[in-house]
Structure formats: structure tokens, C-alpha cells
Design an enzyme around this catalytic site. Structure first.
Site, short mmCIF file in Angstrom:
data_model
loop_
_atom_site.label_atom_id
_atom_site.label_comp_id
_atom_site.label_asym_id
_atom_site.label_seq_id
_atom_site.Cartn_x
_atom_site.Cartn_y
_atom_site.Cartn_z
N ALA A 23 -12.64 -24.67 -6.65
CA ALA A 23 -12.45 -25.82 -5.76
C ALA A 23 -13.63 -25.96 -4.80
CB ALA A 23 -11.16 -25.66 -4.97
N ASP A 24 -14.00 -27.19 -4.47
CA ASP A 24 -14.96 -27.39 -3.38
C ASP A 24 -14.19 -27.78 -2.11
OD1 ASP A 24 -14.33 -30.10 -3.57
OD2 ASP A 24 -16.18 -30.65 -4.60
N SER A 25 -14.91 -28.02 -1.03
CA SER A 25 -14.24 -28.24 0.26
C SER A 25 -13.34 -29.48 0.21
CB SER A 25 -15.26 -28.36 1.39
OG SER A 25 -16.12 -29.45 1.14
N ASP B 188 -11.83 -30.63 -2.47
CA ASP B 188 -10.65 -30.28 -3.28
C ASP B 188 -9.58 -29.62 -2.40
OD1 ASP B 188 -11.48 -31.06 -5.88
OD2 ASP B 188 -12.74 -29.29 -6.04
#
Lengths: 79, 245
Positions: free
Chosen positions: A37-39, A41
Site C-alpha cells: 500500500a502507498d500513503s 491507499d
């Protein structure tokens, strides 16, 4: 598996677009380190949890929800 | 256009540039909702958009409750927008020495805080759709400055920084955020100028004419359409050359 656990995992899989079954998702998995996940997400994930469980997760709590288990625990205690 | 009709929300659409944008998007195949601060204004918008299935809504962009109510109504009628055009704005011109805190706050709230509120209200739907366009209507004054407009210039310059930041945040979701910055456009406001003022104004414009609301609308359409999909965080000046960035 409890209803909450099942639902949380469904949301995680949907939001992070994971190609796994609910039964295969590890409770200790970290959204960012294990699930890619990125920020953005993680923000979306928290918003999806808020919507599903009809609760408001304050920013300072949201920051502490980094694994599947932490999400399950938070929803169980607060929703 | 894709097979599913895209929904566009245009604020301040009862007249001038906003009306031209709503009409232009609507003609290009978008399902358009336009907003006005009064029920009369909203009804007039419904009237000019009715042939294409669009509608007018009442909205005060400076008021969070009004925004929530408007988005709720939109969700229940035509659906959530994937195109947001933040056009609504006000001026309240005074030299700084005569400018009250209220004069300052009004312009900052209506022209700048509103785009934060509106973008936040609409971005969730865009994230889910994995596509979106936020198009903020700025002003040449945000880049040039103008005596008597420190509040307005600050709001319009702030819009540029806001748009660049948000563009960086949501680019991975296929959402673009841009500014269209008009120069002198022929509207009710410029119609009030006398011949001398008009002449003086045009001396600053290499193309020697005022812009038309349609000039802005076409630029907005370009950014909203597939043709503009690789542009984000950008400010497009539409000003006849009066300011070249």
C-alpha cells in the site's frame, strides 16, 4: 473467523486490489510493508472502514492502524 | 467520450464564465450540474441545462453544510461528479489600508477555502472511479497582482499552490488538478467600463480584444476531455498575451 475479521479482510483485499482469498490474508500483514500500500491507499482503507462500520476514525488513531490485526482490533473496540 | 456519461459539477454557473463552461461541457456530452447561490439562479441553470438532462443546484461554496447538502442531492439525482470545475468566486476590491478583516476573509473563504472544501467533498468519488478532473478557475491577477486586489490575488495565487500539491497527491489515481487563469474576459463586470477605461485595458493585451467566456470554456473542456489527460498541476493562462508566464 469473526464477522468483523472477515469484513475487515474483505475491505483490505478490495481497497488494496489484492489477488488473495480472505482465508489467505495474514493478520500480521502490514499494509505498507507486506501488502504494497502507498500513503493514499492507507487513507482510502481507513475511509472504507469508517464507511462500512459507521464510525469516525480520528487522524491520530488512523496513523496507528498499520496491520490487518490492528484494523480488526480497532473496529472491534470502537465500532 | 467513454460509454458511460461523465458527470461534471460547475460552481457559479448562473452567468458569465461559469455559464459558458456549463454549456460547453454539456454540449460536449457531459452530464452537467451547475450551482448558484440563490434558488432563482439554480432554477435558471436547470432551465438552460434541461435539454441535456443537467440540473441547477443551490450552493454556497464558503459553507460546509451547504456543500454537504449539495453533494447529497447530487448523489441522489444524477450521481457524483468525476469533473469538478471550481469557478465560483467574488471580488471585494480595496486598497490594503482600507481593507477590513471581513473584506479579506470573505474573498479568501469564497475563492480559496472553497476549493479545499469542494475538492475534499468530491475527491472520494473520483478515487473510487479511478479517474477525475479538478479544474480551478484562477485569474491572471494571481500571477501579476493588481492594486486593490491583495485579497483576490492572494486567493488566486494560493489556488495554484493548492492545485500543484493536490495534483501530486492524487496523480496515481488518474485524477488531474489544473488551473485555468483568465485575463480580461467580457462579462457583466467589463461591460460596465466606459470607452476610455476599455481602451486603456486593451493597451495591455497584444491580441487587442477582450476574451470571451467561451475562450475559457474551451480550455476547461480540453482539460476535462481525454485530450488533456496528461496535463496536471499546470496553470493555463488564457489572457490574449497580457501576461506571459
Amino acid at each position: 473467523m469473526s464477522d468483523v475479521e472477515n469484513k475487515v479482510k474483505e475491505i483490505v483485499i478490495e481497497q488494496l486490489d489484492l489477488d488473495v482469498e480472505v482465508s489467505e490474508l495474514n493478520n500480521s500483514s502490514s499494509f505498507v510493508d507486506d501488502l504494497g500500500a502507498d500513503s493514499l491507499d492507507t487513507v482510502e482503507l481507513v475511509m472504507a472502514l469508517e464507511e462500512e462500520f459507521e464510525c469516525e476514525i480520528p487522524e491520530e488513531d488512523a496513523e496507528k492502524i498499520t496491520t490487518v490485526q490492528q484494523a480488526i482490533d480497532y473496529v472491534t473496540e470502537n465500532a | 467520450m467513454s460509454t458511460k456519461q461523465q458527470i461534471a459539477l460547475v460552481t457559479g454557473a448562473s452567468r458569465g464564465i461559469g455559464k459558458a463552461i456549463a454549456n460547453c461541457l454539456s454540449k460536449a456530452g457531459f452530464l452537467v450540474a451547475g450551482t448558484a447561490t440563490s434558488t432563482g439562479g439554480a432554477a435558471a441553470i436547470s432551465e438552460y441545462l434541461k435539454d441535456t438532462g443537467g440540473l441547477g443546484l443551490v450552493l454556497d461554496v464558503a459553507d460546509q453544510e451547504s456543500i454537504d447538502a449539495c453533494l447529497k442531492q447530487l448523489k441522489e439525482t444524477i450521481g457524483l461528479p468525476t469533473v469538478l470545475v471550481n469557478n465560483a468566486g467574488v471580488t471585494n476590491d480595496k486598497l490594503l489600508m482600507r481593507m477590513s478583516v471581513e473584506d479579506w476573509d470573505q474573498v479568501i473563504n469564497t475563492n480559496l477555502s472553497s476549493i479545499y472544501k469542494m475538492s475534499k467533498a468530491c475527491i472520494r468519488g473520483m478515487m473510487k472511479a479511478k479517474t477525475g478532473r479538478i479544474i480551478n478557475i484562477g485569474s491572471v491577477i494571481g500571477s501579476m497582482g493588481n492594486p486593490g486586489q491583495s485579497n483576490y490575488a492572494a486567493a488566486k495565487a494560493g489556488m495554484i499552490g493548492f492545485s500543484k500539491s493536490l495534483a501530486s497527491e492524487v496523480g496515481s489515481r488518474g485524477i488531474t488538478v489544473n488551473v485555468v487563469a483568465p485575463g480580461y474576459i467580457q462579462t457583466d463586470m467589463t461591460d460596465e467600463l466606459d470607452e476610455g477605461q476599455r481602451k486603456q485595458l486593451l493597451e495591455q493585451v497584444p491580441l487587442k480584444r477582450l476574451g470571451q467566456p467561451e475562450d475559457i470554456a474551451q480550455t476547461v473542456l480540453f482539460l476535462a476531455s481525454a485530450a488533456g489527460s496528461y496535463i496536471t498541476g499546470e496553470t493555463i493562462h488564457v489572457n490574449g498575451g497580457m501576461y506571459m508566464s
